[in-house]
Motif scaffolding. Structure first.
Motif, PDB file in Angstrom:
ATOM      1  N   GLU A   1       0.834  -1.204   0.000  1.00  0.00           N
ATOM      2  CA  GLU A   1       0.000   0.000   0.000  1.00  0.00           C
ATOM      3  C   GLU A   1       0.871   1.258   0.000  1.00  0.00           C
ATOM      4  OE1 GLU A   1      -3.348   2.205   2.822  1.00  0.00           O
ATOM      5  OE2 GLU A   1      -2.696   0.168   3.278  1.00  0.00           O
TER       6      GLU A   1
ATOM      7  N   CYS B   1       9.624   2.839  -5.716  1.00  0.00           N
ATOM      8  CA  CYS B   1       8.261   2.421  -5.388  1.00  0.00           C
ATOM      9  C   CYS B   1       7.572   1.817  -6.615  1.00  0.00           C
ATOM     10  CB  CYS B   1       7.456   3.601  -4.857  1.00  0.00           C
ATOM     11  SG  CYS B   1       7.875   4.083  -3.164  1.00  0.00           S
TER      12      CYS B   1
ATOM     13  N   GLU C   1       2.533   1.685  -3.395  1.00  0.00           N
ATOM     14  CA  GLU C   1       1.571   2.182  -4.383  1.00  0.00           C
ATOM     15  C   GLU C   1       1.357   3.682  -4.230  1.00  0.00           C
ATOM     16  OE1 GLU C   1      -1.719  -0.359  -3.561  1.00  0.00           O
ATOM     17  OE2 GLU C   1      -1.162  -1.842  -5.094  1.00  0.00           O
ATOM     18  N   ARG C   2       1.293   4.145  -2.975  1.00  0.00           N
ATOM     19  CA  ARG C   2       1.151   5.590  -2.750  1.00  0.00           C
ATOM     20  C   ARG C   2       2.403   6.321  -3.220  1.00  0.00           C
ATOM     21  NH1 ARG C   2      -2.478   7.168   1.297  1.00  0.00           N
ATOM     22  NH2 ARG C   2      -1.814   9.300   0.760  1.00  0.00           N
TER      23      ARG C   2
ATOM     24  N   GLU D   1       2.848   7.021  -6.958  1.00  0.00           N
ATOM     25  CA  GLU D   1       2.076   8.127  -7.529  1.00  0.00           C
ATOM     26  C   GLU D   1       2.954   9.344  -7.781  1.00  0.00           C
ATOM     27  OE1 GLU D   1      -1.107   8.803  -4.829  1.00  0.00           O
ATOM     28  OE2 GLU D   1      -2.009   6.822  -5.116  1.00  0.00           O
TER      29      GLU D   1
ATOM     30  N   VAL E   1       6.107  -2.071  -6.878  1.00  0.00           N
ATOM     31  CA  VAL E   1       4.739  -2.414  -7.278  1.00  0.00           C
ATOM     32  C   VAL E   1       4.762  -3.350  -8.491  1.00  0.00           C
ATOM     33  CG1 VAL E   1       2.563  -1.492  -8.149  1.00  0.00           C
ATOM     34  CG2 VAL E   1       3.791  -0.281  -6.336  1.00  0.00           C
TER      35      VAL E   1
ATOM     36  N   LEU F   1       2.751  -1.652 -15.485  1.00  0.00           N
ATOM     37  CA  LEU F   1       3.508  -1.296 -14.279  1.00  0.00           C
ATOM     38  C   LEU F   1       5.009  -1.385 -14.543  1.00  0.00           C
ATOM     39  CD1 LEU F   1       1.340  -3.161 -11.608  1.00  0.00           C
ATOM     40  CD2 LEU F   1       1.340  -0.723 -12.167  1.00  0.00           C
TER      41      LEU F   1
END
Length: 368
Positions: A244, A258, A247-248, A251, A262, A277
């Motif tokens: 989680e 990151c 994924e943040r 962004e 992912v 991805l």
């Protein structure tokens, strides 16, 4: 403790739950093994936890004295306890630097803890731990203050997290191992060290570190802070929270690590479409920090290799360097290590799924 010592075989079973709530499970178990009864065997079953090898050992002694059957899982746990004790005793008698000592110092630690929420005893096997002598004093009862376990421990009875007290014997085991590792100047899993975050913030439990890092990421944002939270969550054994956070962090358009994490998670699943991805991670290669770029680019190359069997689409990789540009067919690549090196010196990179005419493919990217 006085009640346990004074109790006879008939009175001991009635003290089992009281002993467990007082953190005296092992003392009760030893007494019950020395003064066995059929009722005591039933009490063993009521307070035993599958990871509690020491309790299983006492239960086995009591069952043997009563000529009573022993559940298979208890018998197995008792055997593991005996083997573990023998290895530890041999290692403690062996000279420093011997294979026996190395095996002991490198083996997992079985921690006995008491849940502060429900009062039940439980055991957890952990691979690593830190011991900070500056946080502990010479009194054995305070050694636990210097122990840091990098994994969040959840109570198997009430699910309370990181809300436990460590037994004196477990704290002594960790302190002894850490001191031995320090004397030998070797990097064993249990060693002397101070627990803290990258900026020096001291923590006592990993759940505390997670709370601090999550608050920083939510308040201040930025890929770097979410990455820090994700990495810490992974070390604490929280894979879902780590994903989680990654994924943040992904962004942030400037965050490669990151995005790569992912993509790697998606490649590890059997379902889903990881291609986009992976392409996102490829596009961020030029933005990687200089000191981490070779490692990250090697991981991007590995992600591309793992993507091949997951899609039937054409895979075209375009890299722009200071001396020119090249578009290559990913399925034709043989030297993945070399690909990582080329990505590391690229100022622009992209992955597309279009069927580029063969004439436009640059065969001089050559060494791939």
């Amino acid at each position: 403790m006085a009640k346990i010592e004074a109790a006879d075989a008939a009175a001991l079973p009635g003290l089992a739950q009281e002993a467990a709530q007082a953190g005296l499970t092992l003392a009760w178990a030893e007494a019950a093994a020395d003064r066995p009864s059929a009722e005591a065997l039933s009490s063993f079953a009521a307070i035993w936890h599958p990871a509690d090898e020491a309790l299983a050992s006492s239960w086995a002694r009591a069952a043997e004295a009563m000529e009573a059957p022993l559940p298979d899982d208890v018998a197995d746990a008792a055997k593991r306890h005996t083997r573990r004790q023998r290895k530890r005793d041999k290692a403690r008698r062996a000279p420093a630097g011997s294979p026996l000592v190395d095996a002991w110092l490198g083996s997992p630690v079985l921690l006995r803890v008491r849940c502060e929420a429900c009062g039940r005893d439980a055991c957890h096997e952990v691979g690593t731990a830190l011991f900070d002598p500056s946080e502990a004093v010479t009194d054995a009862a305070t050694l636990h203050l210097g122990v840091y376990v990098p994994f969040i421990l959840a109570c198997p009875f009430c699910d309370a997290e990181d809300d436990y007290s460590l037994s004196i014997s477990s704290a002594q085991e960790i302190a002894t191992r850490a001191a031995a590792a320090a004397r030998m100047r070797r990097d064993f899993p249990v060693r002397v060290g101070k627990a803290g975050l990258a900026d020096g913030t001291a923590i006592r439990r990993p759940s505390e570190g997670l709370r601090i890092l999550r608050a920083r990421a939510e308040e201040q944002g930025g890929g770097e802070r979410w990455r820090a939270l994700g990495n810490f969550a992974l070390r604490a054994g929280r894979a879902d929270e780590a994903l989680e956070a990654f994924e943040r962090g992904a962004e942030d358009p400037a965050e490669l690590a990151c995005a790569l994490a992912v993509a790697a998670e998606a490649l590890g699943r059997e379902d889903g479409e990881p291609g986009p991805l992976v392409a996102r991670a490829v596009s961020r290669v030029p933005l990687a920090e200089e000191k981490w770029r070779p490692q990250l680019c090697a991981e991007v190359a590995e992600a591309l290799r793992k993507l091949l069997p997951r899609t039937e689409k054409p895979l075209r990789l375009r890299m722009v360097g200071r001396r020119g540009a090249a578009t290559v067919d990913v399925r034709a690549i043989k030297d993945w290590a070399r690909l990582g090196e080329l990505l590391a010196i690229s100022v622009e990179a992209s992955l597309t799924f279009d069927d580029v005419p063969a004439a436009e493919l640059d065969r001089a990217a050559g060494v791939l």
